[in-house]
Scaffold this motif. Structure first.
Motif, short mmCIF file in Angstrom:
data_model
loop_
_atom_site.label_atom_id
_atom_site.label_comp_id
_atom_site.label_asym_id
_atom_site.label_seq_id
_atom_site.Cartn_x
_atom_site.Cartn_y
_atom_site.Cartn_z
N ASN A 105 0.88 -1.16 0.00
CA ASN A 105 0.00 0.00 0.00
C ASN A 105 0.92 1.22 0.00
O ASN A 105 1.58 1.49 1.01
N CYS A 126 1.11 3.73 2.94
CA CYS A 126 1.54 3.26 4.25
C CYS A 126 3.06 3.41 4.39
O CYS A 126 3.81 2.87 3.58
N SER A 172 4.90 0.08 4.75
CA SER A 172 4.94 -0.61 3.47
C SER A 172 6.00 0.01 2.56
O SER A 172 6.77 -0.70 1.90
N ARG A 221 -6.53 -5.89 9.69
CA ARG A 221 -6.28 -4.49 10.06
C ARG A 221 -7.55 -3.95 10.71
O ARG A 221 -8.60 -3.87 10.07
#
Length: 114
Positions: free
Chosen positions: A8, A11, A14, A60
């Motif tokens: 993502n 993020c 990430s 999540r």
């Protein structure tokens, strides 16, 4: 070594994990933006099995509709089904190599499978 990151770009963790992968010599990287291309229930089941975690551990809950969808008390199959439809429910990033799968939180966890 081949590596796939379920990524993502919004993020920070990430992005940092992706940077580690990109900076590692010999990594042939595939980046899948899972919010645009959601994994199937079968793929998610396989990823979590290989990571040694449950779908609940991969759920999540912060910044997602998990509570509104009734997933906080749901079984693993319901969680997987919801993740396939609402990929925002997938905790990220997941990284897959021949050495295994890790939910890379913190991002240094990726080094375990490189």
């Amino acid at each position: 070594m081949k590596a796939t990151i379920w990524h993502n770009p919004n993020c920070g963790t990430s992005r940092k994990t992706l940077a580690i992968l990109e900076e590692t010599n010999g990594v042939e990287l595939t980046v899948i933006e899972y919010l645009k291309s959601a994994p199937t229930v079968e793929k998610l089941r396989s990823l979590y099995d290989r990571a040694g975690i449950t779908p609940r551990q991969g759920l999540r809950t912060r910044g997602s509709p998990a509570e509104e969808l009734g997933l906080l008390e749901a079984d693993d199959e319901a969680i997987l089904a919801a993740m396939a439809v609402h990929p925002i429910l997938i905790e990220r990033p997941l990284v897959e190599t021949d050495k295994g799968v890790r939910l890379c939180r913190p991002q240094e966890t990726v080094r375990e499978i490189l």
